[in-house]
Design a protein around this motif. Structure first.
Motif, mmCIF file in Angstrom:
data_model
loop_
_atom_site.group_PDB
_atom_site.id
_atom_site.type_symbol
_atom_site.label_atom_id
_atom_site.label_comp_id
_atom_site.label_asym_id
_atom_site.label_seq_id
_atom_site.Cartn_x
_atom_site.Cartn_y
_atom_site.Cartn_z
ATOM 1 N N MET A 1 -7.819 -4.438 12.867
ATOM 2 C CA MET A 1 -6.887 -4.442 13.975
ATOM 3 C C MET A 1 -7.412 -3.544 15.097
ATOM 4 O O MET A 1 -7.863 -2.438 14.849
ATOM 5 C CB MET A 1 -5.520 -3.930 13.526
ATOM 6 C CG MET A 1 -4.532 -3.938 14.679
ATOM 7 S SD MET A 1 -2.854 -3.504 14.269
ATOM 8 C CE MET A 1 -2.982 -1.752 14.179
ATOM 9 N N GLN A 2 -7.335 -4.057 16.311
ATOM 10 C CA GLN A 2 -7.776 -3.275 17.461
ATOM 11 C C GLN A 2 -6.671 -2.322 17.893
ATOM 12 O O GLN A 2 -5.511 -2.716 18.010
ATOM 13 C CB GLN A 2 -8.145 -4.197 18.624
ATOM 14 C CG GLN A 2 -9.412 -4.969 18.369
ATOM 15 C CD GLN A 2 -9.767 -5.819 19.566
ATOM 16 O OE1 GLN A 2 -9.056 -6.763 19.873
ATOM 17 N NE2 GLN A 2 -10.845 -5.471 20.229
ATOM 18 N N LYS A 3 -7.062 -1.074 18.145
ATOM 19 C CA LYS A 3 -6.133 -0.037 18.597
ATOM 20 C C LYS A 3 -6.653 0.458 19.938
ATOM 21 O O LYS A 3 -7.706 1.080 20.015
ATOM 22 C CB LYS A 3 -6.060 1.082 17.573
ATOM 23 C CG LYS A 3 -5.521 0.591 16.238
ATOM 24 C CD LYS A 3 -5.626 1.634 15.163
ATOM 25 C CE LYS A 3 -5.210 1.020 13.833
ATOM 26 N NZ LYS A 3 -5.439 1.916 12.712
ATOM 27 N N LEU A 4 -5.888 0.134 20.993
ATOM 28 C CA LEU A 4 -6.353 0.374 22.349
ATOM 29 C C LEU A 4 -5.300 1.109 23.167
ATOM 30 O O LEU A 4 -4.132 1.188 22.773
ATOM 31 C CB LEU A 4 -6.680 -0.960 23.028
ATOM 32 C CG LEU A 4 -7.637 -1.893 22.291
ATOM 33 C CD1 LEU A 4 -7.621 -3.274 22.928
ATOM 34 C CD2 LEU A 4 -9.033 -1.320 22.269
ATOM 35 N N LYS A 5 -5.726 1.601 24.327
ATOM 36 C CA LYS A 5 -4.818 2.223 25.293
ATOM 37 C C LYS A 5 -5.281 1.830 26.684
ATOM 38 O O LYS A 5 -6.457 1.535 26.903
ATOM 39 C CB LYS A 5 -4.802 3.747 25.129
ATOM 40 C CG LYS A 5 -6.179 4.397 25.217
ATOM 41 C CD LYS A 5 -6.121 5.855 24.839
ATOM 42 C CE LYS A 5 -7.538 6.446 24.776
ATOM 43 N NZ LYS A 5 -7.548 7.835 24.379
ATOM 44 N N THR A 6 -4.338 1.794 27.616
ATOM 45 C CA THR A 6 -4.676 1.443 28.988
ATOM 46 C C THR A 6 -5.314 2.636 29.690
ATOM 47 O O THR A 6 -5.187 3.779 29.256
ATOM 48 C CB THR A 6 -3.440 1.012 29.791
ATOM 49 O OG1 THR A 6 -2.544 2.122 29.892
ATOM 50 C CG2 THR A 6 -2.760 -0.194 29.176
ATOM 51 N N GLU A 28 0.531 4.163 13.253
ATOM 52 C CA GLU A 28 0.825 4.088 11.815
ATOM 53 C C GLU A 28 2.327 4.211 11.570
ATOM 54 O O GLU A 28 2.900 3.461 10.767
ATOM 55 C CB GLU A 28 0.074 5.209 11.083
ATOM 56 C CG GLU A 28 0.279 5.214 9.597
ATOM 57 C CD GLU A 28 -0.462 6.359 8.921
ATOM 58 O OE1 GLU A 28 0.122 6.976 8.016
ATOM 59 O OE2 GLU A 28 -1.606 6.636 9.316
ATOM 60 N N ASP A 29 2.978 5.164 12.251
ATOM 61 C CA ASP A 29 4.428 5.321 12.112
ATOM 62 C C ASP A 29 5.148 4.026 12.501
ATOM 63 O O ASP A 29 6.080 3.598 11.823
ATOM 64 C CB ASP A 29 4.948 6.468 12.990
ATOM 65 C CG ASP A 29 4.604 7.850 12.429
ATOM 66 O OD1 ASP A 29 4.112 7.930 11.284
ATOM 67 O OD2 ASP A 29 4.835 8.834 13.154
ATOM 68 N N MET A 30 4.712 3.413 13.610
ATOM 69 C CA MET A 30 5.328 2.171 14.069
ATOM 70 C C MET A 30 5.168 1.069 13.001
ATOM 71 O O MET A 30 6.126 0.363 12.693
ATOM 72 C CB MET A 30 4.688 1.711 15.379
ATOM 73 C CG MET A 30 5.246 0.414 15.913
ATOM 74 S SD MET A 30 4.166 -0.404 17.082
ATOM 75 C CE MET A 30 2.684 -0.637 16.123
ATOM 76 N N GLN A 31 3.978 0.962 12.424
ATOM 77 C CA GLN A 31 3.734 -0.056 11.403
ATOM 78 C C GLN A 31 4.603 0.170 10.162
ATOM 79 O O GLN A 31 4.960 -0.772 9.479
ATOM 80 C CB GLN A 31 2.264 -0.069 11.009
ATOM 81 C CG GLN A 31 1.360 -0.599 12.111
ATOM 82 C CD GLN A 31 -0.116 -0.463 11.778
ATOM 83 O OE1 GLN A 31 -0.576 0.595 11.369
ATOM 84 N NE2 GLN A 31 -0.843 -1.552 11.967
ATOM 85 N N ASN A 32 4.941 1.449 9.914
ATOM 86 C CA ASN A 32 5.792 1.796 8.770
ATOM 87 C C ASN A 32 7.265 1.924 9.160
ATOM 88 O O ASN A 32 8.076 2.421 8.372
ATOM 89 C CB ASN A 32 5.292 3.094 8.121
ATOM 90 C CG ASN A 32 3.943 2.910 7.459
ATOM 91 O OD1 ASN A 32 3.699 1.906 6.802
ATOM 92 N ND2 ASN A 32 3.064 3.869 7.648
ATOM 93 N N ARG A 67 1.021 -7.795 14.781
ATOM 94 C CA ARG A 67 0.664 -7.424 13.399
ATOM 95 C C ARG A 67 -0.734 -7.913 13.018
ATOM 96 O O ARG A 67 -1.067 -9.079 13.252
ATOM 97 C CB ARG A 67 1.716 -7.997 12.467
ATOM 98 C CG ARG A 67 1.556 -7.584 11.040
ATOM 99 C CD ARG A 67 2.679 -8.215 10.217
ATOM 100 N NE ARG A 67 2.417 -8.080 8.826
ATOM 101 C CZ ARG A 67 2.946 -7.138 8.052
ATOM 102 N NH1 ARG A 67 3.788 -6.284 8.557
ATOM 103 N NH2 ARG A 67 2.632 -7.076 6.778
ATOM 104 N N LYS A 68 -1.521 -7.002 12.464
ATOM 105 C CA LYS A 68 -2.877 -7.250 11.964
ATOM 106 C C LYS A 68 -3.860 -7.701 13.052
ATOM 107 O O LYS A 68 -4.957 -8.143 12.740
ATOM 108 C CB LYS A 68 -2.871 -8.267 10.817
ATOM 109 C CG LYS A 68 -2.135 -7.788 9.595
ATOM 110 C CD LYS A 68 -2.223 -8.785 8.473
ATOM 111 C CE LYS A 68 -1.461 -8.287 7.259
ATOM 112 N NZ LYS A 68 -1.527 -9.203 6.143
#
Length: 124
Positions: A1-6, A28-32, A67-68
């Motif tokens: 999964m790509q984790k990016l920021k503007t 991670e908190d959001m995914q959980n 997701r994913k």
């Protein structure tokens, strides 16, 4: 999964002293389903603790999430400066989320090359 920021968020996070480690923890908190609110349309608001304060009085970040596939942090605000998103801001972010989620992997790669989006923590 790509984790990016503007690019905008990167500058804001630097001023707020939000490390990539904290951003990855927020994802991670959001995914959980911890310390977050699902705003609909792939948009999530996540609480993040600041240097001196806990999560309840710290920062809020807005994440576009599929997701994913991808999590892209697009906006942040301090709880003591802004209580919540306005109705108009929420509508605008939902339009943005729809556009971001419709990007192909090729489009996303091009946006990264153009520094529209930046990887968080080496894109683990």
């Amino acid at each position: 999964m790509q984790k990016l920021k503007t690019k905008w968020f990167t500058k804001w996070a630097k001023k707020q002293r939000l490390s990539d480690h904290k951003l990855l923890k927020a994802i991670e908190d959001m995914q959980n389903n911890l310390s977050c609110a699902d705003l609909g349309g792939g948009l999530h608001k996540v609480r993040v603790s600041s240097e001196q304060q806990g999560k309840s009085s710290g920062s809020r970040i807005i994440i576009v999430y599929k997701r994913k596939d991808r999590a892209i942090i697009v906006y942040g605000f301090m709880k003591n400066e802004q209580e919540n998103l306005t109705t108009q801001e929420l509508k605008s972010f939902k339009i943005l989320a729809k556009d971001i989620l419709s990007l192909s992997q090729s489009d996303l790669a091009h946006a990264i090359e153009q520094n529209v989006f930046m990887e968080i923590g080496g894109n683990q």
